[in-house]
Scaffold this motif. Sequence first.
Motif, PDB file in Angstrom:
ATOM      1  N   UNK A  72      24.473   7.412 -88.175  1.00  0.00           N
ATOM      2  CA  UNK A  72      24.269   8.863 -88.216  1.00  0.00           C
ATOM      3  C   UNK A  72      23.109   9.258 -87.304  1.00  0.00           C
ATOM      4  N   UNK A  73      23.279  10.274 -86.451  1.00  0.00           N
ATOM      5  CA  UNK A  73      22.175  10.700 -85.580  1.00  0.00           C
ATOM      6  C   UNK A  73      21.026  11.285 -86.404  1.00  0.00           C
ATOM      7  N   UNK A  74      19.793  10.833 -86.110  1.00  0.00           N
ATOM      8  CA  UNK A  74      18.638  11.271 -86.889  1.00  0.00           C
ATOM      9  C   UNK A  74      17.438  11.687 -86.037  1.00  0.00           C
ATOM     10  N   UNK A  75      17.471  11.417 -84.739  1.00  0.00           N
ATOM     11  CA  UNK A  75      16.321  11.768 -83.923  1.00  0.00           C
ATOM     12  C   UNK A  75      16.664  11.862 -82.451  1.00  0.00           C
ATOM     13  N   UNK A  76      15.900  12.669 -81.746  1.00  0.00           N
ATOM     14  CA  UNK A  76      16.021  12.844 -80.300  1.00  0.00           C
ATOM     15  C   UNK A  76      14.651  12.531 -79.705  1.00  0.00           C
ATOM     16  N   UNK A  77      14.613  11.568 -78.807  1.00  0.00           N
ATOM     17  CA  UNK A  77      13.361  11.169 -78.185  1.00  0.00           C
ATOM     18  C   UNK A  77      13.525  11.210 -76.681  1.00  0.00           C
ATOM     19  N   UNK A  78      12.445  11.558 -76.001  1.00  0.00           N
ATOM     20  CA  UNK A  78      12.453  11.584 -74.545  1.00  0.00           C
ATOM     21  C   UNK A  78      11.261  10.784 -74.045  1.00  0.00           C
ATOM     22  N   UNK A  79      11.449  10.152 -72.892  1.00  0.00           N
ATOM     23  CA  UNK A  79      10.367   9.425 -72.235  1.00  0.00           C
ATOM     24  C   UNK A  79      10.207   9.963 -70.825  1.00  0.00           C
ATOM     25  N   UNK A  80       9.013   9.767 -70.282  1.00  0.00           N
ATOM     26  CA  UNK A  80       8.771  10.212 -68.912  1.00  0.00           C
ATOM     27  C   UNK A  80       7.600   9.446 -68.329  1.00  0.00           C
ATOM     28  N   UNK A  81       7.561   9.427 -67.013  1.00  0.00           N
ATOM     29  CA  UNK A  81       6.429   8.862 -66.295  1.00  0.00           C
ATOM     30  C   UNK A  81       5.470  10.020 -66.019  1.00  0.00           C
ATOM     31  N   UNK A  82       4.273   9.996 -66.608  1.00  0.00           N
ATOM     32  CA  UNK A  82       3.368  11.140 -66.490  1.00  0.00           C
ATOM     33  C   UNK A  82       3.043  11.552 -65.056  1.00  0.00           C
ATOM     34  N   UNK A  83       3.005  10.594 -64.146  1.00  0.00           N
ATOM     35  CA  UNK A  83       2.679  10.952 -62.759  1.00  0.00           C
ATOM     36  C   UNK A  83       3.787  11.770 -62.101  1.00  0.00           C
ATOM     37  N   UNK A  95      -2.399   3.483 -64.447  1.00  0.00           N
ATOM     38  CA  UNK A  95      -1.218   2.625 -64.292  1.00  0.00           C
ATOM     39  C   UNK A  95      -0.779   2.128 -65.669  1.00  0.00           C
ATOM     40  N   UNK A  96       0.508   2.183 -65.940  1.00  0.00           N
ATOM     41  CA  UNK A  96       1.039   1.740 -67.227  1.00  0.00           C
ATOM     42  C   UNK A  96       1.172   2.839 -68.259  1.00  0.00           C
ATOM     43  N   UNK A  97       0.715   4.075 -67.945  1.00  0.00           N
ATOM     44  CA  UNK A  97       0.902   5.195 -68.865  1.00  0.00           C
ATOM     45  C   UNK A  97       2.389   5.547 -68.922  1.00  0.00           C
ATOM     46  N   UNK A  98       2.847   5.915 -70.112  1.00  0.00           N
ATOM     47  CA  UNK A  98       4.248   6.253 -70.316  1.00  0.00           C
ATOM     48  C   UNK A  98       4.312   7.335 -71.376  1.00  0.00           C
ATOM     49  N   UNK A  99       4.936   8.472 -71.066  1.00  0.00           N
ATOM     50  CA  UNK A  99       4.956   9.615 -71.964  1.00  0.00           C
ATOM     51  C   UNK A  99       6.166   9.654 -72.880  1.00  0.00           C
ATOM     52  N   UNK A 100       5.968  10.274 -74.058  1.00  0.00           N
ATOM     53  CA  UNK A 100       7.057  10.446 -75.020  1.00  0.00           C
ATOM     54  C   UNK A 100       7.045  11.851 -75.612  1.00  0.00           C
ATOM     55  N   UNK A 101       8.222  12.294 -76.017  1.00  0.00           N
ATOM     56  CA  UNK A 101       8.431  13.492 -76.833  1.00  0.00           C
ATOM     57  C   UNK A 101       9.328  13.057 -77.984  1.00  0.00           C
ATOM     58  N   UNK A 102       9.162  13.659 -79.141  1.00  0.00           N
ATOM     59  CA  UNK A 102      10.044  13.299 -80.246  1.00  0.00           C
ATOM     60  C   UNK A 102      10.446  14.511 -81.054  1.00  0.00           C
ATOM     61  N   UNK A 103      11.671  14.495 -81.514  1.00  0.00           N
ATOM     62  CA  UNK A 103      12.211  15.516 -82.404  1.00  0.00           C
ATOM     63  C   UNK A 103      13.020  14.791 -83.469  1.00  0.00           C
ATOM     64  N   UNK A 104      12.550  14.870 -84.697  1.00  0.00           N
ATOM     65  CA  UNK A 104      13.296  14.278 -85.808  1.00  0.00           C
ATOM     66  C   UNK A 104      14.376  15.278 -86.189  1.00  0.00           C
ATOM     67  N   UNK A 105      15.585  14.799 -86.360  1.00  0.00           N
ATOM     68  CA  UNK A 105      16.701  15.669 -86.730  1.00  0.00           C
ATOM     69  C   UNK A 105      16.502  16.274 -88.104  1.00  0.00           C
ATOM     70  N   UNK A 106      17.339  17.249 -88.442  1.00  0.00           N
ATOM     71  CA  UNK A 106      17.209  17.877 -89.752  1.00  0.00           C
ATOM     72  C   UNK A 106      17.456  16.859 -90.870  1.00  0.00           C
ATOM     73  N   UNK A 107      16.779  17.034 -92.016  1.00  0.00           N
ATOM     74  CA  UNK A 107      16.987  16.091 -93.104  1.00  0.00           C
ATOM     75  C   UNK A 107      18.426  16.147 -93.607  1.00  0.00           C
ATOM     76  N   UNK A 108      18.921  15.029 -94.136  1.00  0.00           N
ATOM     77  CA  UNK A 108      20.274  15.032 -94.690  1.00  0.00           C
ATOM     78  C   UNK A 108      20.353  15.934 -95.915  1.00  0.00           C
ATOM     79  N   UNK A 109      21.562  16.139 -96.395  1.00  0.00           N
ATOM     80  CA  UNK A 109      21.791  17.039 -97.526  1.00  0.00           C
ATOM     81  C   UNK A 109      20.928  16.685 -98.738  1.00  0.00           C
ATOM     82  N   UNK A 110      20.590  15.428 -98.902  1.00  0.00           N
ATOM     83  CA  UNK A 110      19.786  14.996-100.045  1.00  0.00           C
ATOM     84  C   UNK A 110      18.314  15.323 -99.927  1.00  0.00           C
ATOM     85  N   UNK A 111      17.874  15.849 -98.798  1.00  0.00           N
ATOM     86  CA  UNK A 111      16.472  16.208 -98.624  1.00  0.00           C
ATOM     87  C   UNK A 111      15.690  15.173 -97.849  1.00  0.00           C
TER      88      UNK A 111
END
Length: 188
Positions: A72-83, A95-111
Amino acid sequence: MRLATDVPGFGQVTIRPVDPVADLDLIHSWVSQERARFWGMRGLGRDRVGEIYAYLDSLPTHHAYLLHRDGEPVGLFQTYQPEHDPVGECYPVRPGDFGIHLLIGPPPAGGTERGFSRTLLDAFLDFVLATPGRTRIVAEPDARNERAVARLVDAGFVPGPLIDLPDKRARLLFLDPATRTAAGQASR
């Protein structure tokens, strides 16, 4: 790249690249909700969200992934090179820096489920840090998103300065693998 791992007491977590066409309805349904207001796409129509993810998919420096729990899909994540991103103009990229974004999907019907977001974040960080050469992870959530900032700090990120990006005022946060290991052990 696709990764599947069993997380004891949680289930199987699968991470796979976003398909901008096949995943569009799901992504649009998530980013258009009030709970995703800090993602910055809430007022966008389905076609515009599709254009953005098709563009993102065309870049060699930015990537989007869907996380699934037991299929079941539960999250959307993105990565990027900051430069290669506007955030790289706001701090001295190492050097070696790596960026992220995150979005947790909506909770299931049970909460909501205690530890759910942290488990997904840990699985994604394992995935990101598995690539050699990534020595520091950078995140820049909207500064008003106190829950995201707290979640990242709990995972071992160290707060940095506030920065102004074209679409938001953000809090820079940094994580190195040693800090993450210490934080992970302390919170478990």
